[in-house]
Scaffold this motif. Structure first.
Motif, short mmCIF file in Angstrom:
data_model
loop_
_atom_site.label_atom_id
_atom_site.label_comp_id
_atom_site.label_asym_id
_atom_site.label_seq_id
_atom_site.Cartn_x
_atom_site.Cartn_y
_atom_site.Cartn_z
N MET A 31 0.84 -1.19 0.00
CA MET A 31 0.00 0.00 0.00
C MET A 31 0.87 1.24 0.00
O MET A 31 2.05 1.21 0.38
N TRP A 32 0.28 2.34 -0.44
CA TRP A 32 0.93 3.64 -0.46
C TRP A 32 0.49 4.44 0.76
O TRP A 32 -0.70 4.53 1.08
N VAL A 33 1.48 5.00 1.46
CA VAL A 33 1.22 5.96 2.54
C VAL A 33 1.92 7.24 2.11
O VAL A 33 3.15 7.32 2.14
N GLY A 34 1.13 8.20 1.67
CA GLY A 34 1.74 9.38 1.05
C GLY A 34 2.48 8.96 -0.21
O GLY A 34 1.93 8.29 -1.08
N LYS A 35 3.77 9.29 -0.28
CA LYS A 35 4.58 8.95 -1.44
C LYS A 35 5.39 7.67 -1.23
O LYS A 35 6.23 7.33 -2.06
N THR A 36 5.12 6.97 -0.15
CA THR A 36 5.91 5.80 0.22
C THR A 36 5.13 4.53 -0.02
O THR A 36 4.01 4.37 0.50
N ARG A 37 5.70 3.62 -0.78
CA ARG A 37 5.06 2.33 -1.03
C ARG A 37 5.64 1.30 -0.05
O ARG A 37 6.86 1.09 0.00
N LEU A 38 4.76 0.66 0.70
CA LEU A 38 5.16 -0.32 1.71
C LEU A 38 4.70 -1.71 1.30
O LEU A 38 3.65 -1.87 0.67
N ILE A 39 5.50 -2.72 1.64
CA ILE A 39 5.11 -4.11 1.41
C ILE A 39 5.27 -4.90 2.70
O ILE A 39 6.04 -4.52 3.58
N ASP A 40 4.53 -6.00 2.80
CA ASP A 40 4.64 -6.86 3.97
C ASP A 40 4.03 -8.21 3.61
O ASP A 40 3.34 -8.35 2.59
N ASN A 41 4.29 -9.21 4.44
CA ASN A 41 3.69 -10.53 4.21
C ASN A 41 3.68 -11.35 5.49
O ASN A 41 4.44 -11.08 6.43
N ILE A 42 2.83 -12.33 5.50
CA ILE A 42 2.75 -13.33 6.57
C ILE A 42 2.68 -14.69 5.90
O ILE A 42 2.01 -14.86 4.87
N ILE A 43 3.36 -15.67 6.45
CA ILE A 43 3.27 -17.04 5.95
C ILE A 43 2.19 -17.77 6.73
O ILE A 43 2.25 -17.87 7.96
N LEU A 44 1.19 -18.25 6.01
CA LEU A 44 0.09 -19.01 6.61
C LEU A 44 0.44 -20.49 6.53
O LEU A 44 0.38 -21.09 5.47
N GLY A 45 0.82 -21.05 7.66
CA GLY A 45 1.25 -22.44 7.67
C GLY A 45 2.70 -22.56 8.12
O GLY A 45 3.23 -21.65 8.79
N ALA A 46 3.31 -23.64 7.76
CA ALA A 46 4.65 -23.97 8.26
C ALA A 46 5.71 -23.20 7.49
O ALA A 46 6.15 -23.61 6.41
N ALA A 47 6.17 -22.09 8.05
CA ALA A 47 7.16 -21.24 7.38
C ALA A 47 8.48 -21.98 7.17
O ALA A 47 9.20 -21.73 6.21
N HIS A 48 8.78 -22.93 8.06
CA HIS A 48 10.08 -23.62 7.95
C HIS A 48 10.17 -24.44 6.66
O HIS A 48 11.28 -24.72 6.18
#
Length: 338
Positions: free
Chosen positions: A315-332
């Motif tokens: 998403m954009w907050v002002g002029k800044t584009r941010l990214i993020d994520n979560i692993i659903l399940g066994a991340a290992h």
């Protein structure tokens, strides 16, 4: 070391030739080399990768290079934060205690653009000449939908860096999960030996201890209000989707609940901050293909037992584009290990 580089107690190399002499000595001494590629503007997320490398390797090398090939013409190459003296000061203070002593960063590779792109480089892919690397079929989803030339630029520069650094292990952050998984596939497809695919290590995302905002160099663009009160909405949205998924809601319902969090935040800021959602999506970590809207957690687990799902957003907050994520399940199972 070039006279144009800042004074530093850590050896600095701005050419491949000078670095390779240092690397030959490491080979002769049979020492393992960990590698952390960065674009500088270091923060605690980068430093966590360095600490992991220090703990697991005899020697640790960083690269600091703002890669023109991964910025589209309209993106922020010119304004991307460049803080080399501060970055080096942070690295000079870094150490990890291991059996038999203390390890500190061993070398920093700070090449020029010409060193990395001897044929020259343009941000416009139509004007580019020379050799480029593309991982076909895996770069148009997720981040690639918004940034269609991004992964071509990343794959190209990381291939160059792997060829130059010849790391035993390389370390990447989960925040850029698609990038890390795509690069692991690239090391396998190109039969690279330094590193081998299993030695491309993905380290969990480092977050602000108060707001849980994923740390990023681009966070420097945010105002204090944006950083503390608005930007964390992305992670909150992903958390809402995770709760719904764990409750066996359909993927479509999970996304709806996440988007509702962003809409609530938009109403709260009431135009004082330009808040725009780019995407929230759920993808297969192997193919990056979108999970079908009707799919639930139980159905997914019955369909591909043991394989997690990537829940990600931008998403954009002002002029800044941010990214993020979560692993659903066994991340290992994706090689993400604390």
């Amino acid at each position: 070391m070039s006279s144009s580089l800042p004074a530093c107690s850590i050896p600095l190399f701005d050419t491949v030739a000078s670095y390779r002499q240092w690397r030959r000595n490491a080979y002769d001494e049979k020492k393992s080399v960990g590698f952390v590629p960065t674009m500088g503007a270091l923060h605690e997320g980068h430093l966590s990768l360095v600490r992991r490398s220090l703990a697991e390797n005899d020697l640790t090398v960083l690269s600091i290079f703002v890669n023109p090939a991964q910025f589209a013409p309209h993106e922020d190459l010119a304004t991307y934060p460049r803080t080399l003296p501060r970055d080096l000061a942070l690295l000079e203070q870094l150490s990890v205690s291991v059996s038999g002593g203390t390890r500190t960063p061993s070398a920093v590779f700070v090449p020029t653009v010409h060193e990395m792109y001897p044929s020259g480089i343009s941000q416009n892919t139509e004007e580019q000449k020379g050799t480029f690397v593309e991982v076909k079929g895996y770069g148009h989803q997720m981040e690639g939908r918004t940034r269609p030339t991004f992964f071509r630029g990343v794959a190209t520069v990381v291939t160059k860096l792997f060829n130059a650094i010849e790391p035993t292990r390389a370390y990447f952050g989960q925040k850029d999960i698609q990038q890390a998984l795509l690069l692991r596939r690239m090391t396998r497809d190109l039969l690279l030996s330094h590193p081998e695919p299993q030695d491309l290590i993905i380290v969990p995302t480092t977050r602000d201890p108060v707001t849980s905002l994923a740390l990023s160099s681009r966070n420097a663009y945010l105002t204090a209000h944006e950083r503390e009160s608005v930007a964390p909405a992305l992670y909150s949205a992903l958390q809402a989707a995770r709760v719904a998924w764990e409750g066996n809601a359909s993927k479509a319902e999970c996304i709806r609940r996440a988007e509702a969090i962003i809409e609530d935040k938009k109403r709260e800021v009431n135009g004082s901050v330009d808040l725009r959602l780019d995407y929230i999506e759920m993808n297969d970590p192997d193919s990056f293909e979108v999970v079908s809207d009707a799919m639930s957690r139980q159905q997914w687990e019955g369909h591909v037992a043991g394989r997690p799902v990537i829940l990600s957003g931008a998403m954009w907050v002002g002029k800044t584009r941010l990214i993020d994520n979560i692993i659903l399940g066994a991340a290992h199972t994706l090689g993400i290990v604390e």
